[in-house]
Design a protein around this motif. Structure first.
Motif, PDB file in Angstrom:
ATOM      1  N   LEU A 375      26.771   1.191 -56.533  1.00 46.21           N
ATOM      2  CA  LEU A 375      26.045   0.537 -57.621  1.00 46.21           C
ATOM      3  C   LEU A 375      26.964  -0.025 -58.699  1.00 46.21           C
ATOM      4  CD1 LEU A 375      23.207   3.181 -58.139  1.00 46.21           C
ATOM      5  CD2 LEU A 375      23.127   1.108 -56.732  1.00 46.21           C
ATOM      6  N   ARG A 376      26.563  -1.180 -59.219  1.00 50.78           N
ATOM      7  CA  ARG A 376      27.118  -1.711 -60.464  1.00 50.78           C
ATOM      8  C   ARG A 376      26.218  -1.333 -61.633  1.00 50.78           C
ATOM      9  NH1 ARG A 376      26.881  -7.671 -60.413  1.00 50.78           N
ATOM     10  NH2 ARG A 376      28.022  -7.471 -62.372  1.00 50.78           N
ATOM     11  N   ARG A 377      25.060  -0.831 -61.336  1.00 44.08           N
ATOM     12  CA  ARG A 377      24.029  -0.623 -62.352  1.00 44.08           C
ATOM     13  C   ARG A 377      24.468   0.379 -63.422  1.00 44.08           C
ATOM     14  NH1 ARG A 377      18.346   0.382 -59.336  1.00 44.08           N
ATOM     15  NH2 ARG A 377      17.608   0.154 -61.492  1.00 44.08           N
ATOM     16  N   VAL A 378      24.031   0.102 -64.645  1.00 41.75           N
ATOM     17  CA  VAL A 378      24.259   1.001 -65.776  1.00 41.75           C
ATOM     18  C   VAL A 378      22.926   1.146 -66.504  1.00 41.75           C
ATOM     19  CG1 VAL A 378      25.545   1.407 -67.907  1.00 41.75           C
ATOM     20  CG2 VAL A 378      26.640   0.196 -66.001  1.00 41.75           C
ATOM     21  N   HIS A 379      22.558   2.384 -66.778  1.00 42.31           N
ATOM     22  CA  HIS A 379      21.318   2.657 -67.497  1.00 42.31           C
ATOM     23  C   HIS A 379      21.604   3.494 -68.738  1.00 42.31           C
ATOM     24  CE1 HIS A 379      18.845   0.986 -64.324  1.00 42.31           C
ATOM     25  NE2 HIS A 379      17.764   1.246 -65.050  1.00 42.31           N
ATOM     26  N   ARG A 380      20.829   3.212 -69.787  1.00 49.71           N
ATOM     27  CA  ARG A 380      20.961   3.935 -71.053  1.00 49.71           C
ATOM     28  C   ARG A 380      19.696   4.748 -71.302  1.00 49.71           C
ATOM     29  NH1 ARG A 380      21.201  -0.115 -75.511  1.00 49.71           N
ATOM     30  NH2 ARG A 380      18.932  -0.109 -75.203  1.00 49.71           N
ATOM     31  N   TYR A 381      19.905   5.988 -71.753  1.00 50.89           N
ATOM     32  CA  TYR A 381      18.785   6.869 -72.086  1.00 50.89           C
ATOM     33  C   TYR A 381      18.733   7.057 -73.595  1.00 50.89           C
ATOM     34  CZ  TYR A 381      15.928  11.106 -72.397  1.00 50.89           C
ATOM     35  OH  TYR A 381      14.953  12.025 -72.714  1.00 50.89           O
ATOM     36  N   ASP A 382      17.613   6.768 -74.192  1.00 49.74           N
ATOM     37  CA  ASP A 382      17.393   6.964 -75.624  1.00 49.74           C
ATOM     38  C   ASP A 382      16.753   8.341 -75.820  1.00 49.74           C
ATOM     39  OD1 ASP A 382      16.121   6.977 -78.236  1.00 49.74           O
ATOM     40  OD2 ASP A 382      16.567   4.830 -78.307  1.00 49.74           O
ATOM     41  N   LEU A 383      17.500   9.264 -76.427  1.00 46.32           N
ATOM     42  CA  LEU A 383      17.021  10.639 -76.553  1.00 46.32           C
ATOM     43  C   LEU A 383      15.764  10.733 -77.407  1.00 46.32           C
ATOM     44  CD1 LEU A 383      20.106  11.047 -75.715  1.00 46.32           C
ATOM     45  CD2 LEU A 383      19.915  13.250 -76.839  1.00 46.32           C
ATOM     46  N   SER A 384      15.690   9.941 -78.479  1.00 39.44           N
ATOM     47  CA  SER A 384      14.538  10.054 -79.378  1.00 39.44           C
ATOM     48  C   SER A 384      13.276   9.485 -78.752  1.00 39.44           C
ATOM     49  CB  SER A 384      14.839   9.348 -80.700  1.00 39.44           C
ATOM     50  OG  SER A 384      15.108   7.967 -80.488  1.00 39.44           O
ATOM     51  N   LEU A 385      13.415   8.441 -77.908  1.00 32.29           N
ATOM     52  CA  LEU A 385      12.253   7.804 -77.292  1.00 32.29           C
ATOM     53  C   LEU A 385      11.961   8.336 -75.901  1.00 32.29           C
ATOM     54  CD1 LEU A 385      12.934   4.077 -78.313  1.00 32.29           C
ATOM     55  CD2 LEU A 385      11.482   5.750 -79.471  1.00 32.29           C
ATOM     56  N   ASP A 386      12.913   9.070 -75.320  1.00 34.46           N
ATOM     57  CA  ASP A 386      12.772   9.582 -73.950  1.00 34.46           C
ATOM     58  C   ASP A 386      12.527   8.416 -72.975  1.00 34.46           C
ATOM     59  OD1 ASP A 386      12.702  11.506 -71.951  1.00 34.46           O
ATOM     60  OD2 ASP A 386      10.537  11.793 -72.116  1.00 34.46           O
ATOM     61  N   VAL A 387      13.392   7.384 -73.085  1.00 31.38           N
ATOM     62  CA  VAL A 387      13.225   6.166 -72.289  1.00 31.38           C
ATOM     63  C   VAL A 387      14.570   5.769 -71.679  1.00 31.38           C
ATOM     64  CG1 VAL A 387      12.744   3.683 -72.405  1.00 31.38           C
ATOM     65  CG2 VAL A 387      11.284   5.293 -73.634  1.00 31.38           C
ATOM     66  N   TRP A 388      14.532   5.388 -70.385  1.00 30.18           N
ATOM     67  CA  TRP A 388      15.686   4.804 -69.710  1.00 30.18           C
ATOM     68  C   TRP A 388      15.530   3.283 -69.698  1.00 30.18           C
ATOM     69  CZ3 TRP A 388      19.966   7.368 -68.172  1.00 30.18           C
ATOM     70  CH2 TRP A 388      19.877   8.756 -68.015  1.00 30.18           C
ATOM     71  N   SER A 389      16.638   2.563 -69.896  1.00 29.37           N
ATOM     72  CA  SER A 389      16.576   1.101 -69.864  1.00 29.37           C
ATOM     73  C   SER A 389      17.867   0.541 -69.272  1.00 29.37           C
ATOM     74  CB  SER A 389      16.364   0.536 -71.271  1.00 29.37           C
ATOM     75  OG  SER A 389      17.365   0.997 -72.165  1.00 29.37           O
ATOM     76  N   ASP A 390      17.760  -0.636 -68.639  1.00 31.10           N
ATOM     77  CA  ASP A 390      18.913  -1.327 -68.079  1.00 31.10           C
ATOM     78  C   ASP A 390      19.795  -1.864 -69.187  1.00 31.10           C
ATOM     79  OD1 ASP A 390      18.978  -1.512 -65.134  1.00 31.10           O
ATOM     80  OD2 ASP A 390      16.987  -2.366 -65.376  1.00 31.10           O
ATOM     81  N   VAL A 391      21.120  -1.824 -68.969  1.00 26.98           N
ATOM     82  CA  VAL A 391      22.069  -2.541 -69.819  1.00 26.98           C
ATOM     83  C   VAL A 391      22.976  -3.352 -68.901  1.00 26.98           C
ATOM     84  CG1 VAL A 391      21.967  -0.845 -71.690  1.00 26.98           C
ATOM     85  CG2 VAL A 391      23.658  -0.562 -69.877  1.00 26.98           C
ATOM     86  N   ALA A 392      23.967  -4.014 -69.485  1.00 23.63           N
ATOM     87  CA  ALA A 392      24.835  -4.897 -68.703  1.00 23.63           C
ATOM     88  C   ALA A 392      25.509  -4.126 -67.565  1.00 23.63           C
ATOM     89  CB  ALA A 392      25.894  -5.518 -69.602  1.00 23.63           C
ATOM     90  N   PRO A 393      25.512  -4.665 -66.347  1.00 17.84           N
ATOM     91  CA  PRO A 393      26.154  -3.977 -65.218  1.00 17.84           C
ATOM     92  C   PRO A 393      27.679  -4.070 -65.293  1.00 17.84           C
ATOM     93  CG  PRO A 393      25.355  -6.108 -64.516  1.00 17.84           C
ATOM     94  CD  PRO A 393      24.879  -5.935 -65.932  1.00 17.84           C
TER      95      PRO A 393
END
Length: 609
Positions: A375-393
Motif C-alpha cells: 500500500l501507498r495509502r495513508v490514513h489519519r485518525y482523529d482521537l476527539s472525533l473517533d474518525v479515520w480519513s484519507d490523507v496524501a499517499p
C-alpha cells in the motif's frame, strides 16, 4: 511630411549579426546577468574596480570590497545611503553596526551570485538583516523557509522573533502552539533560557501549555531565573503569579522554592529589598492560596492528568490474514479497550502519534496477492472525533518499512515495493500541516524489515535485510538538519524482524527478531536484547526476554517498556521491563487476540470521567 518606415525592434539570438539599417536587441537574461557579476567579482583586479568596503558590526571584522552600484541594485537601504547625500556617499569604508559580519558576507555574496544557503542555524539572523537592509527576495525566502520547516527544534526562536509577530502573525501563532505542546522538552533547551519576561508570561498563562503537572512548570521558571539572576530577580514575583499554585504538590513547591528560588539571589539592596524579596510565609501563602492571580489560575491546564495509553492497530495472525482492529491498552488499569477499526485490514503498516490528537497509519500489506498488494495509502485518525480519513499517499507502496515521528514530521524509511519486489533506499517525509510528502536523503543501502527509532533529534536504524537477502547488524543515523546518513557501531547480533524503543534510561533497546532467513528454524527467533548508547556509540547486552519473539509491538509508557505479542512464542502475551533490575516479567494481561506485525505507539489521553 511622410515618415520613414522604421523597422520594428526585434529580439535576435546572440549569434545573429546585425544587418545595416536594422535594429537588433540582444536579450540580457538573468543567467547572463549573474554570470557578468561573477566575472566582475572574481576578476584579479576586482578590488581596484570596487568603490566601497563594507564591514559588519564586529570591531575586528574584515572589510568586504564591493561595488555601490551592485549593492544599490539589490537593496533600497544601500541605494538610499549611497545617493541621498549622507556621508556614506563619499566614504570609502562603511560599517553596518546592526549586521553581523558573517550574515553581511552571505548577503553580499547573494548580490553577486543570486545563490544563498538558508538553514535553521542562520535563518533568523538572515531574516533580521535582510529586513533591515531591505533585501526583499532574501526576506521572502526566509519567511517561506520558516513556514515550511517549523518544528520543535526552531519553533521557540520563531515565536520569539519580533519580525515574525509583526509580519507573520499566523506563523507566530503556529510556533506558539508548537511551543506549548512541546513545553517539557523545549523548557530544557538553551533557547528557553533566553526568552524575555513577557514571552515567558505569555506561555505560562496559557491553558494549553502541556506539562505533566504544575511542578514541571515551576521548575522551568526557576531554571529561567537562575540563568540571569541579577536582571530577572526583580520580575520573579510577577512571573510566579502565572504559576498555578493550587496544582503544585505542596512538598515539591515549598521545598523547591526555598532551595532554588533564593539560591544565588542578589544581596545588594538595589534588587533584594522588601519590594522584591519573598519571605517564607509569602511562598507558603502563594502555594496554598486559590485566589492569587486571575481566573485561569484556578483551572487545570489541559494536559493535566493524561494517561499514557499503548495503541495497537492492524497486524496479522498465522496464515497471512490481515487484521483491522484498533485497541488501547491502559498500563495503569491493565485493561484493553476496542476503538474504531481501521478502514481496511492491514499488517506491516507503520503507526505513529503526531500530537496526541492524530494517529497516522502508513503503508503495509492488505488482502490480495502477497507480492503485489502493498500500500501507498495513508490514513489519519482523529482521537476527539473517533474518525479515520484519507490523507496524501506516499510516493511508494511499501511493506517491511519503518515509520517514525521526528519533530512532528513523519518519516517512512526503506521497505519493499510491491510488484517488482524492489528493496528501497528511498526515504520520504510527510508534513501533516500541509498534507504533503517529499523525498529526503536515501538510506546508505537498500534495507527492509529493520528496526528504527527517533532519539535526540536524529533517526536510527538497526539491522534488517539487504537486497540480496543478507541479515545485517549495521546501525545508521539520519541527521535532519544536514539531510545526511552516517554509519555507527554495529549491533553485536545481526537480526531482522526486530523492534526498537527508547527506554526510560535514554538507551535505545533493540529487541527480538530473527538471525537467519531459514524460516523453519524456530531456534533462530531471538529473545536477545541489546541497548545502544548514543552518547558513547557503544552497545550493551541487556536481560533477555522470557520468550523468543519477532514482529513484536513495543512501547515505553509511564517510564516502563512493554513488549506485546509477536511471532511465534507468546503471540498473545506481554512482557514489561524493569531497567533497575534489568529483568523482563511476563505481564498478567493478554492481548485481545494472538497477533504480530502490527502498528504500535503511545498516546496521551484524558481518562474517562
Amino acid at each position: 511630411m511622410a515618415m520613414a518606415n522604421n523597422p520594428p525592434i526585434r529580439e535576435e539570438a546572440a549569434s545573429v549579426l546585425p544587418q545595416e539599417g536594422r535594429y537588433v536587441r540582444l536579450p540580457m537574461d538573468q543567467a547572463r546577468f549573474v554570470s557578468m557579476l561573477r566575472v566582475l567579482r572574481d576578476t584579479p583586479s576586482c578590488e581596484s574596480l570596487c568603490d566601497v568596503v563594507v564591514k559588519g558590526q564586529e570591531e575586528d571584522s574584515v572589510g568586504i570590497p564591493c561595488h555601490r552600484l551592485v549593492l544599490s541594485a539589490h537593496s533600497t537601504y544601500f541605494l538610499n545611503i549611497f545617493t541621498i547625500g549622507l556621508r556614506e556617499c563619499q566614504e570609502k569604508e562603511v560599517r553596518l553596526k546592526e549586521v553581523p559580519s558573517e550574515v553581511l558576507k552571505t548577503l553580499i555574496e547573494f548580490c553577486y551570485s543570486s545563490d544563498i544557503i538558508i538553514s535553521d542555524e542562520n535563518v533568523h539572523a538572515l531574516l533580521v538583516a535582510a529586513h533591515f537592509l531591505d533585501f526583499r527576495p532574501v526576506t521572502n525566502v526566509c519567511w517561506e523557509y520558516m513556514e515550511k520547516n517549523l518544528d520543535p527544534s526552531n519553533c521557540l526562536m520563531t515565536f520569539c522573533c519580533p519580525l515574525t509577530a509583526a509580519h507573520r502573525p499566523r506563523l507566530t501563532e503556529n510556533a506558539k502552539t508548537m511551543v506549548l505542546k512541546k513545553f517539557p522538552v523545549i523548557s530544557q533547551s538553551s533557547e528557553f533560557l533566553n526568552v524575555n519576561k513577557d514571552q515567558l508570561i505569555e506561555l505560562l498563562r496559557m491553558d494549553g501549555l502541556c506539562a505533566e503537572n504544575e511542578d514541571e512548570v515551576l521548575g522551568a521558571v526557576i531554571r529561567w531565573r537562575k540563568h540571569d539572576t541579577d536582571q530577572r530577580w526583580p520580575h520573579i514575583r510577577e512571573i510566579l503569579r502565572y504559576v498555578r499554585p493550587r496544582f503544585l504538590s505542596s512538598s515539591f513547591g515549598q521545598q523547591y522554592l526555598c532551595l532554588n528560588l533564593f539560591d544565588n539571589a542578589p544581596e545588594d539592596g538595589s534588587t533584594a529589598n522588601e519590594e522584591t524579596l519573598f519571605k517564607l510565609e509569602d511562598i507558603v501563602h502563594l502555594l496554598e492560596s486559590s485566589t492569587v492571580g486571575d481566573e485561569s489560575q484556578r483551572r487545570p491546564r489541559k494536559r493535566y492528568g493524561c494517561n499514557q495509553i499503548i495503541v495497537c492497530a492492524g497486524g496479522e495472525v498465522v496464515g497471512i490474514t490481515p487484521l483491522d482492529g484498533v485497541h488501547y491498552f491502559d498500563p495503569v488499569s491493565s485493561t484493553w479497550t476496542k476503538k474504531k477499526s481501521l478502514p481496511y485490514p492491514v499488517f506491516g503498516a507503520g503507526l505513529v502519534n503526531v500530537d496526541d490528537e492524530h494517529l497516522f497509519v502508513c503503508g503495509g500489506y492488505s488482502s490480495g496477492d502477497i507480492h503485489r498488494n502493498f500500500l501507498r495509502r495513508v490514513h489519519r485518525y482523529d482521537l476527539s472525533l473517533d474518525v479515520w480519513s484519507d490523507v496524501a499517499p506516499m510516493h511508494y507502496d511499501r511493506n517491511g518499512h519503518s515509520t517514525i515521528i521526528l519533530n512532528d514530521h513523519i518519516y517512512v524509511i526503506g521497505g519493499v515495493q510491491g510488484g517488482t519486489r524492489t528493496v528501497l533506499q528511498a526515504v520520504e517525509r510527510y508534513d501533516p500541516a500541509i498534507d504533503r510528502w517529499h523525498s529526503v536523503a536515501d538510506l546508505l543501502v537498500p534495507l527492509y524489515w529493520f528496526a528504527a527509532v527517533a532519539h535526540n533529534g536524529g533517526l536510527y536504524t538497526f539491522g534488517g535485510l539487504t537486497a540480496n537477502g543478507s541479515v545485517v547488524s549495521t546501525t545508521f543515523c539520519y541527521d535532519p538538519q544536514k539531510n545526511t546518513w552516517s554509519e555507527l557501531a554495529s549491533m553485536p547480533t545481526p537480526r531482522f524482524w526486530c523492534t526498537a524503543c527508547v527506554g526510560p534510561d535514554g538507551l535505545i533497546y533493540v529487541i527480538g527478531g530473527r538471525s537467519t532467513v531459514q524460516y523453519s528454524e524456530l531456534n533462530h527467533i531471538l529473545s536477545t536484547v541489546e541497548a545502544y548508547d548514543t552518547s558513547t556509540n557503544q552497545w550493551l547486552r541487556k536481560g533477555s526476554l522470557n520468550k523468543r519473539r519477532c514482529y513484536v509491538g513495543i512501547a515505553c509508557a509511564n517510564n516502563k517498556m512493554y513488549v506485546l505479542g509477536g511471532y511465534r512464542e507468546g503471540v498473545d502475551s506481554m512482557e514489561v521491563y524493569d531497567d533497575h533490575s534489568d529483568r523482563w516479567t511476563v505481564h498478567g494481561s493478554h492481548l485481545p487476540q494472538g497477533m504480530y506485525n502490527f502498528g504500535c505507539t503511545v498516546v496521551r489521553v484524558k481518562p474517562p470521567n
